[in-house]
Design a protein around this motif. Structure first.
Motif, PDB file in Angstrom:
ATOM      1  N   ASP A 107       0.827  -1.199   0.000  1.00  0.00           N
ATOM      2  CA  ASP A 107       0.000   0.000   0.000  1.00  0.00           C
ATOM      3  C   ASP A 107       0.863   1.251   0.000  1.00  0.00           C
ATOM      4  OD1 ASP A 107      -2.857   0.920   0.276  1.00  0.00           O
ATOM      5  OD2 ASP A 107      -1.959   2.000   1.951  1.00  0.00           O
ATOM      6  N   PHE A 108       0.420   2.256  -0.738  1.00  0.00           N
ATOM      7  CA  PHE A 108       1.061   3.565  -0.771  1.00  0.00           C
ATOM      8  C   PHE A 108       0.091   4.593  -0.200  1.00  0.00           C
ATOM      9  CE2 PHE A 108       2.749   1.019  -4.216  1.00  0.00           C
ATOM     10  CZ  PHE A 108       4.118   1.110  -4.006  1.00  0.00           C
ATOM     11  N   SER A 109       0.583   5.495   0.624  1.00  0.00           N
ATOM     12  CA  SER A 109      -0.319   6.457   1.248  1.00  0.00           C
ATOM     13  C   SER A 109       0.384   7.781   1.501  1.00  0.00           C
ATOM     14  CB  SER A 109      -0.873   5.900   2.563  1.00  0.00           C
ATOM     15  OG  SER A 109       0.169   5.680   3.494  1.00  0.00           O
ATOM     16  N   ILE A 110      -0.435   8.820   1.633  1.00  0.00           N
ATOM     17  CA  ILE A 110       0.039  10.120   2.089  1.00  0.00           C
ATOM     18  C   ILE A 110      -0.234  10.163   3.585  1.00  0.00           C
ATOM     19  CG2 ILE A 110      -0.148  12.617   1.839  1.00  0.00           C
ATOM     20  CD1 ILE A 110      -1.413  12.092  -0.929  1.00  0.00           C
ATOM     21  N   SER A 111       0.775   9.896   4.373  1.00  0.00           N
ATOM     22  CA  SER A 111       0.579   9.920   5.819  1.00  0.00           C
ATOM     23  C   SER A 111       0.278  11.331   6.298  1.00  0.00           C
ATOM     24  CB  SER A 111       1.816   9.378   6.530  1.00  0.00           C
ATOM     25  OG  SER A 111       1.650   9.412   7.914  1.00  0.00           O
ATOM     26  N   SER A 112       0.898  12.318   5.660  1.00  0.00           N
ATOM     27  CA  SER A 112       0.633  13.712   6.020  1.00  0.00           C
ATOM     28  C   SER A 112       1.019  14.608   4.860  1.00  0.00           C
ATOM     29  CB  SER A 112       1.428  14.109   7.270  1.00  0.00           C
ATOM     30  OG  SER A 112       1.272  15.481   7.561  1.00  0.00           O
ATOM     31  N   ALA A 113       0.156  15.554   4.551  1.00  0.00           N
ATOM     32  CA  ALA A 113       0.461  16.651   3.630  1.00  0.00           C
ATOM     33  C   ALA A 113      -0.026  17.913   4.319  1.00  0.00           C
ATOM     34  CB  ALA A 113      -0.233  16.452   2.286  1.00  0.00           C
ATOM     35  N   ARG A 114       0.876  18.737   4.772  1.00  0.00           N
ATOM     36  CA  ARG A 114       0.540  19.803   5.706  1.00  0.00           C
ATOM     37  C   ARG A 114       1.054  21.158   5.224  1.00  0.00           C
ATOM     38  NH1 ARG A 114       2.345  18.754  11.796  1.00  0.00           N
ATOM     39  NH2 ARG A 114       0.955  16.974  11.373  1.00  0.00           N
ATOM     40  N   ILE A 115       0.162  22.120   5.177  1.00  0.00           N
ATOM     41  CA  ILE A 115       0.531  23.517   4.965  1.00  0.00           C
ATOM     42  C   ILE A 115       0.500  24.205   6.326  1.00  0.00           C
ATOM     43  CG2 ILE A 115      -0.099  25.689   3.850  1.00  0.00           C
ATOM     44  CD1 ILE A 115      -1.486  23.992   1.686  1.00  0.00           C
ATOM     45  N   TYR A 116       1.556  24.896   6.671  1.00  0.00           N
ATOM     46  CA  TYR A 116       1.600  25.507   7.997  1.00  0.00           C
ATOM     47  C   TYR A 116       1.867  27.014   7.911  1.00  0.00           C
ATOM     48  CZ  TYR A 116       6.724  25.507   7.668  1.00  0.00           C
ATOM     49  OH  TYR A 116       8.011  25.727   7.276  1.00  0.00           O
ATOM     50  N   THR A 161      -9.888  13.159   5.669  1.00  0.00           N
ATOM     51  CA  THR A 161      -8.967  13.561   6.726  1.00  0.00           C
ATOM     52  C   THR A 161      -8.408  14.952   6.483  1.00  0.00           C
ATOM     53  OG1 THR A 161      -7.223  12.333   5.574  1.00  0.00           O
ATOM     54  CG2 THR A 161      -8.331  11.224   7.385  1.00  0.00           C
ATOM     55  N   SER A 162      -9.054  15.771   5.678  1.00  0.00           N
ATOM     56  CA  SER A 162      -8.652  17.162   5.493  1.00  0.00           C
ATOM     57  C   SER A 162      -9.234  17.982   6.634  1.00  0.00           C
ATOM     58  CB  SER A 162      -9.158  17.690   4.149  1.00  0.00           C
ATOM     59  OG  SER A 162      -8.602  16.955   3.079  1.00  0.00           O
ATOM     60  N   ARG A 163      -8.394  18.721   7.340  1.00  0.00           N
ATOM     61  CA  ARG A 163      -8.852  19.402   8.537  1.00  0.00           C
ATOM     62  C   ARG A 163      -7.836  20.440   8.985  1.00  0.00           C
ATOM     63  NH1 ARG A 163      -7.203  14.189   9.939  1.00  0.00           N
ATOM     64  NH2 ARG A 163      -5.214  14.157  11.049  1.00  0.00           N
ATOM     65  N   ALA A 164      -8.259  21.281   9.918  1.00  0.00           N
ATOM     66  CA  ALA A 164      -7.326  22.133  10.643  1.00  0.00           C
ATOM     67  C   ALA A 164      -6.711  21.280  11.746  1.00  0.00           C
ATOM     68  CB  ALA A 164      -8.044  23.336  11.232  1.00  0.00           C
ATOM     69  N   GLU A 180      -4.078  20.105   7.410  1.00  0.00           N
ATOM     70  CA  GLU A 180      -3.694  18.722   7.101  1.00  0.00           C
ATOM     71  C   GLU A 180      -4.548  18.142   5.982  1.00  0.00           C
ATOM     72  OE1 GLU A 180      -1.340  15.884   7.056  1.00  0.00           O
ATOM     73  OE2 GLU A 180      -1.080  16.958   8.942  1.00  0.00           O
ATOM     74  N   PHE A 181      -3.888  17.389   5.069  1.00  0.00           N
ATOM     75  CA  PHE A 181      -4.584  16.761   3.941  1.00  0.00           C
ATOM     76  C   PHE A 181      -4.081  15.333   3.752  1.00  0.00           C
ATOM     77  CE2 PHE A 181      -4.253  21.301   3.299  1.00  0.00           C
ATOM     78  CZ  PHE A 181      -5.555  21.667   3.036  1.00  0.00           C
ATOM     79  N   ALA A 182      -4.158  14.525   4.816  1.00  0.00           N
ATOM     80  CA  ALA A 182      -3.660  13.150   4.751  1.00  0.00           C
ATOM     81  C   ALA A 182      -4.655  12.249   4.032  1.00  0.00           C
ATOM     82  CB  ALA A 182      -3.407  12.614   6.156  1.00  0.00           C
ATOM     83  N   VAL A 183      -4.171  11.116   3.515  1.00  0.00           N
ATOM     84  CA  VAL A 183      -5.014  10.106   2.878  1.00  0.00           C
ATOM     85  C   VAL A 183      -4.677   8.750   3.468  1.00  0.00           C
ATOM     86  CG1 VAL A 183      -5.666   8.984   0.736  1.00  0.00           C
ATOM     87  CG2 VAL A 183      -5.188  11.423   0.731  1.00  0.00           C
ATOM     88  N   HIS A 184      -5.625   8.162   4.199  1.00  0.00           N
ATOM     89  CA  HIS A 184      -5.522   6.868   4.886  1.00  0.00           C
ATOM     90  C   HIS A 184      -4.112   6.505   5.346  1.00  0.00           C
ATOM     91  CE1 HIS A 184      -4.750   5.284   0.730  1.00  0.00           C
ATOM     92  NE2 HIS A 184      -4.080   4.353   1.338  1.00  0.00           N
ATOM     93  N   PRO A 185      -3.565   7.224   6.342  1.00  0.00           N
ATOM     94  CA  PRO A 185      -2.238   6.849   6.827  1.00  0.00           C
ATOM     95  C   PRO A 185      -2.243   5.495   7.519  1.00  0.00           C
ATOM     96  CG  PRO A 185      -3.237   8.446   8.299  1.00  0.00           C
ATOM     97  CD  PRO A 185      -4.154   8.323   7.110  1.00  0.00           C
TER      98      PRO A 185
END
Length: 394
Positions: A55-64, A103-106, A80-85
């Motif tokens: 499996d390949f996943s985006i554990s975290s993609a974060r703009i800060y 899982t897109s959220r503040a 945060e814009f993670a995809v099924h970590p």
């Protein structure tokens, strides 16, 4: 100016060294950037006759964003814009259709009022002041899969709105915290009031009333022995030899729950933990210990639930460049002790090779987590997951 940027960054976790800076004057500035954690995993079968998954996943993609309006008012946000970590990738993909925003959220959003280093007031959504587990940013982990890596759930999660939402945000809560550093960081205190897991949200009929959660932590560093204090609001798993650290922390978390029909109680948790890291020539050993106890949590009426968890983890870093980065080896052992009648304890062993190309700003981590289950149900089996984690920060 550099010191102010670092202090602000530590409020929500260390930022990348190359963060873009917007500066109005000496006391008014902001920095912003992008953080990424990309995983490739071989997920072992968790049921008899089950399947292994790649499996390949985006554990975290974060703009800060973080900075300050003036020397008294600071701010920060992690989007945060993670995809099924992690193990959610077993047979389920969320990268298509409407699920890719699940899982897109503040992740964090706060305002910090700073009267002095000793007296600060933070309000918003942020990490709960309780344990090293709850206060350590995932971008600083020496074991990328973090705490409580198990299909049976994470006992290290405190009583937060994040742990109720089941969206990978279990260490965060919304509230207000009085905190600061005393004696130049020898003592750090954090005392807060939060929404918590059971505050009029009615999960399973247990939050029918307005029940706030309380959490606090005090941390001691023997600065008289030459160790540097961890003055920021959050913590790190490793400082990569940049400072010698010895910190001991004690935390407490409590919240009342009530189903409105005579079944109620006050869930309580306490924790003690410690971290030591010190540079000796080209070697930087790191050792961490933690113990957590939770009790009086709601179960099936009239029963209340209790559990405990503890861990030891560490890293040995070779502080010289080999190829294009610095190598290290890290290990983790944790036990989640189920004190219910089922007695379903969980042991987890993890070993990772870490390669720091530019500290936490660019690193590669490769290793495995082996999970051993006690008193397995017919649909459970022991399993081992292999994870390749890539990380960048800017």
């Amino acid at each position: 100016m550099r010191k102010k940027l670092l202090l602000t960054a530590l409020l929500v976790g260390a930022t990348g060294a190359n963060a873009a800076v917007i500066r109005i004057d000496e006391d008014t500035f902001a920095n912003t950037g992008l953080k990424l954690q990309i995983w490739a995993q071989r997920l072992g079968k968790t049921t008899p006759g089950g399947k292994d998954y790649t499996d390949f996943s985006i554990s975290s993609a974060r703009i800060y964003f973080n900075g300050q309006v003036n020397k008294y008012v600071q701010f920060g946000a992690n989007l945060e814009f993670a995809v099924h970590p992690g193990p959610a990738g077993r047979g389920t993909h969320q990268g298509i259709g409407t699920k890719n925003t699940s899982t897109s959220r503040a992740q964090d959003a706060f305002i910090n009022l700073k009267a002095s280093d000793e007296l600060q007031l933070m309000a918003g959504l942020y990490r709960l002041p309780f344990s090293r587990a709850s206060l350590t940013d995932s971008y600083q982990y020496i074991i990328p899969t973090g705490y409580g890596y198990s299909t049976r759930g994470n006992y290290f999660a405190p009583f937060t709105i994040g742990s109720n939402s089941n969206m990978g945000n279990s260490y965060r809560d919304a509230g207000v915290t009085l905190w600061g550093n005393l004696l130049d960081g020898m003592i750090k205190y954090q005392l807060g009031v939060f929404d918590g897991r059971w505050d009029h949200v009615n999960p399973n009929g247990l939050g029918v009333k307005d029940n706030l959660a309380f959490s606090g932590r005090i941390q001691f560093t023997p600065t008289m022995l030459g160790f540097k204090p961890e003055k920021g609001y959050t913590l790190a798993d490793t400082y990569l030899g940049k400072q010698n650290v010895l910190s001991i922390g004690l935390g407490y978390n409590a919240q009342k729950w009530d189903n409105g029909q005579g079944f109620s109680g006050t869930a309580k948790a306490w924790v003690v933990d410690a971290m030591w890291e010190q540079k000796f020539g080209d070697l930087v050993p790191n050792l961490q210990l933690g113990y957590q106890d939770r009790k009086d949590m709601p179960g099936t009426a009239p029963n209340k639930v209790k559990d405990r968890a503890y861990y030891v983890q560490g890293q040995l870093l070779y502080d010289q460049v080999v190829g294009i980065g610095k190598p290290a080896i890290a290990f983790r052992y944790e036990k989640q002790d189920d004190r219910s009648a089922a007695n379903q304890d969980t042991d987890r062993y993890g070993v990772f090779v870490n390669y720091y190309i530019k500290g936490h700003d660019a690193k590669i981590q490769l290793g495995f987590d082996s999970v051993k289950l006690k008193n397995k149900t017919p649909n459970e089996k022991n399993y081992t997951d292999v994870t390749l984690a890539l990380q960048t920060q800017f």
